[in-house]
Every structure is written in structure tokens, then in C-alpha cells.
Design a protein around this motif. Sequence first.
Motif, short mmCIF file in Angstrom:
data_model
loop_
_atom_site.label_atom_id
_atom_site.label_comp_id
_atom_site.label_asym_id
_atom_site.label_seq_id
_atom_site.Cartn_x
_atom_site.Cartn_y
_atom_site.Cartn_z
N PHE A 79 74.47 63.35 109.17
CA PHE A 79 74.59 64.51 110.21
C PHE A 79 73.29 65.32 110.34
CE2 PHE A 79 79.66 64.06 109.62
CZ PHE A 79 79.39 62.89 110.45
N GLU A 80 72.90 65.68 109.13
CA GLU A 80 71.56 66.44 108.91
C GLU A 80 70.55 65.68 109.30
OE1 GLU A 80 71.47 67.71 104.96
OE2 GLU A 80 73.24 68.54 104.88
N LEU A 81 70.40 64.43 109.16
CA LEU A 81 69.24 63.76 109.45
C LEU A 81 68.99 63.48 110.82
CD1 LEU A 81 69.24 61.09 106.41
CD2 LEU A 81 67.17 62.67 107.19
N GLN A 82 70.30 63.16 111.65
CA GLN A 82 70.55 63.03 113.14
C GLN A 82 69.84 64.51 113.67
OE1 GLN A 82 74.86 62.59 113.37
NE2 GLN A 82 74.49 60.33 113.47
N LEU A 83 70.16 65.55 113.18
CA LEU A 83 69.69 66.69 113.63
C LEU A 83 68.21 66.94 113.74
CD1 LEU A 83 72.43 69.35 112.49
CD2 LEU A 83 71.95 68.40 114.92
N GLU A 84 67.59 66.36 112.41
CA GLU A 84 66.34 66.32 112.22
C GLU A 84 65.58 65.20 112.93
OE1 GLU A 84 65.84 66.10 108.05
OE2 GLU A 84 67.33 67.64 107.85
N GLY A 85 66.03 64.37 113.78
CA GLY A 85 65.41 63.57 114.73
C GLY A 85 65.69 62.17 114.64
N TYR A 86 66.25 61.72 113.77
CA TYR A 86 66.64 60.46 113.56
C TYR A 86 68.07 60.01 114.17
CZ TYR A 86 63.84 60.46 109.16
OH TYR A 86 62.70 60.44 108.62
N HIS A 87 67.94 60.08 115.50
CA HIS A 87 69.11 60.06 116.63
C HIS A 87 69.71 58.49 116.49
CE1 HIS A 87 67.83 63.97 117.90
NE2 HIS A 87 66.73 63.54 118.01
N GLU A 88 68.80 57.58 116.20
CA GLU A 88 69.18 56.18 115.85
C GLU A 88 70.24 55.95 114.88
OE1 GLU A 88 66.03 56.38 113.32
OE2 GLU A 88 66.37 57.12 115.08
N LEU A 89 70.49 56.69 113.99
CA LEU A 89 71.38 56.58 113.05
C LEU A 89 72.81 57.01 113.17
CD1 LEU A 89 71.60 55.96 110.00
CD2 LEU A 89 71.04 58.37 109.29
N GLN A 90 73.65 56.08 112.90
CA GLN A 90 74.89 56.46 113.20
C GLN A 90 75.73 56.17 112.04
OE1 GLN A 90 76.50 54.35 116.82
NE2 GLN A 90 74.12 53.99 117.37
N LEU A 91 77.09 57.04 112.34
CA LEU A 91 77.87 56.92 111.02
C LEU A 91 79.32 56.18 111.22
CD1 LEU A 91 78.93 57.96 108.15
CD2 LEU A 91 79.84 59.74 109.31
N GLY A 92 79.78 55.18 110.68
CA GLY A 92 81.24 54.75 110.77
C GLY A 92 81.81 55.05 109.71
N VAL A 93 83.10 55.33 109.83
CA VAL A 93 84.18 55.31 108.90
C VAL A 93 85.25 54.39 108.98
CG1 VAL A 93 85.81 57.04 107.82
CG2 VAL A 93 83.55 57.88 108.91
N ILE A 94 85.20 53.38 107.98
CA ILE A 94 86.18 52.52 108.06
C ILE A 94 86.98 52.46 106.78
CG2 ILE A 94 86.35 50.04 108.14
CD1 ILE A 94 83.88 49.60 109.52
N THR A 95 88.36 53.23 107.08
CA THR A 95 89.14 53.35 105.81
C THR A 95 89.77 52.00 105.45
OG1 THR A 95 91.14 53.83 107.19
CG2 THR A 95 89.71 55.62 106.72
N PRO A 96 90.27 52.13 104.20
CA PRO A 96 90.99 50.81 103.61
C PRO A 96 92.34 50.78 104.48
CG PRO A 96 90.75 52.56 101.76
CD PRO A 96 89.97 53.14 103.10
N PHE A 97 93.04 51.73 104.72
CA PHE A 97 94.14 51.74 105.06
C PHE A 97 94.38 52.83 106.06
CE2 PHE A 97 94.27 52.94 100.70
CZ PHE A 97 94.83 54.37 101.04
N LEU A 98 95.46 52.99 106.87
CA LEU A 98 95.91 54.23 107.60
C LEU A 98 96.21 55.30 106.94
CD1 LEU A 98 97.79 52.72 110.55
CD2 LEU A 98 95.44 53.13 110.55
N ASN A 99 95.79 56.52 107.45
CA ASN A 99 96.32 57.82 106.98
C ASN A 99 96.08 58.02 105.20
OD1 ASN A 99 97.72 58.29 109.29
ND2 ASN A 99 99.50 56.81 108.58
N GLN A 100 94.95 57.68 104.97
CA GLN A 100 94.54 57.55 103.59
C GLN A 100 94.41 59.11 103.02
OE1 GLN A 100 90.76 56.48 102.45
NE2 GLN A 100 89.51 57.81 103.78
N GLU A 101 94.23 59.96 103.90
CA GLU A 101 94.25 61.43 103.61
C GLU A 101 95.61 62.50 103.62
OE1 GLU A 101 94.74 61.58 107.86
OE2 GLU A 101 93.87 60.24 106.45
N GLU A 102 96.64 61.58 103.70
CA GLU A 102 97.77 61.95 103.74
C GLU A 102 98.56 62.93 102.48
OE1 GLU A 102 101.53 59.64 106.00
OE2 GLU A 102 101.12 59.10 104.12
N SER A 103 98.08 62.53 101.50
CA SER A 103 98.39 63.39 100.23
C SER A 103 97.42 64.20 99.80
CB SER A 103 98.76 62.42 99.08
OG SER A 103 97.77 61.68 98.65
N TRP A 104 96.39 64.42 100.60
CA TRP A 104 95.29 65.31 100.03
C TRP A 104 95.71 66.83 100.17
CZ3 TRP A 104 90.31 62.92 102.73
CH2 TRP A 104 90.12 61.35 102.18
#
Length: 187
Positions: free
Chosen positions: A64-89
Motif C-alpha cells: 500500500f505504501e508503494l502504491q501511494l508512492e507511484g507504483y500504481h500498477e502493483l496490486q495485492l491479492g489476499v487468497i486465504t487457505p480457507f474461509l473465516n481464517q480470522e475467526e479465532s483471532w
Amino acid sequence: MARIAIISGYKPFEVGIFKNDDPAVHYIKAALRNNLVSLLEEGLEWVIISGQLGTELWAAEVVFELQLEGYHELQLGVITPFLNQEESWKEANKEWYDSILAQADFIDSVSRKPYENPWQFRLKNQFFVEKSDVLLLFYDSEKEGSPKYLYETAKRHQEKHDYKIYTIDFYDLQVLVEEEHMKDQDM
């Protein structure tokens, strides 16, 4: 050309980090940033993470910092191993994770089911190396931890394919710390 990079590494507790304002996080993010800038110069377009606490979410912040600094072509994908991985966090970690997801360019899960068993992590590791050109891993073979499994999957993949693996180890971080201290003394 490295168009898709997987970034992963230690979870915070594996390296003794219990707060996001720990000074070590600054150096880990600096190391991730240095590697990402090099990969961007080689044509990097996507960073993919599984959304684990620690290295992966710090890497997302660097993207996100790099995107703000002009690397607009850089994208982030979040692909979790399973659904609701954050449930117990803890609530603070869920909020951090949600803030990353809110800014991500792509979100999905490898297994579209909640956690069932460890095969979902193996499936995620296999999927990640097959769908990427490069792995950037905060991992030191002297200190095993959860990154070991992704590293081993990538090494097996590398035997049969043109696949790059870059690691950030504790020596690399020590060098960064020393360089910054020398810069501070020069000023």
C-alpha cells in the motif's frame, strides 16, 4: 520476468514480536520493501498473500505504501487457505486484517470451506507456488517455523520449473539495522 510474487514468512510470535509498533517490524518491512522495489523493476504486477498475521500483513502494508508512492500498477491479492481464517483471532488482529482486506485488489479462498484440517494449508502452498513466478519469504533455516512448509513446497517446484525463491533471514535484518545505525551516526 516476475509478474506474480508470493510473500510470506514468520508469524509475529514465531520471532518474538507481540506488538505492531515493535522496532523489529520497521526492519522487516524495510527488507520486504527493498526486495519488492527490485521485483517491481523486473516487472512485478501482483503480490499475493494468504492473510496470515505477521510477515504477510506487514508486506500488504508495504504494498500500500508503494502504491501511494507511484507504483500504481502493483496490486495485492489476499487468497486465504480457507474461509473465516480470522475467526479465532483477537479483536485488534481482526481489525488489522479487515483493514488490509478493505484495500486489497482481489480476495478469495483456495478452499471455500471453513478450516477442516492441515491439508488446506498444503493445498494453499501448492496453489501459491504453481500460480506465481517468485517467492519472497522471511525465513531462516536456522530457525524453523511455519514458513518451512511453503519453502519446501517452493524448493520442490523449483526442481522442475523456472521459479525464483528469495529469502530474508536474520543476517539480512542485522545488516539493515547496522546500515541504518551508520546512516544515523553520519547525520
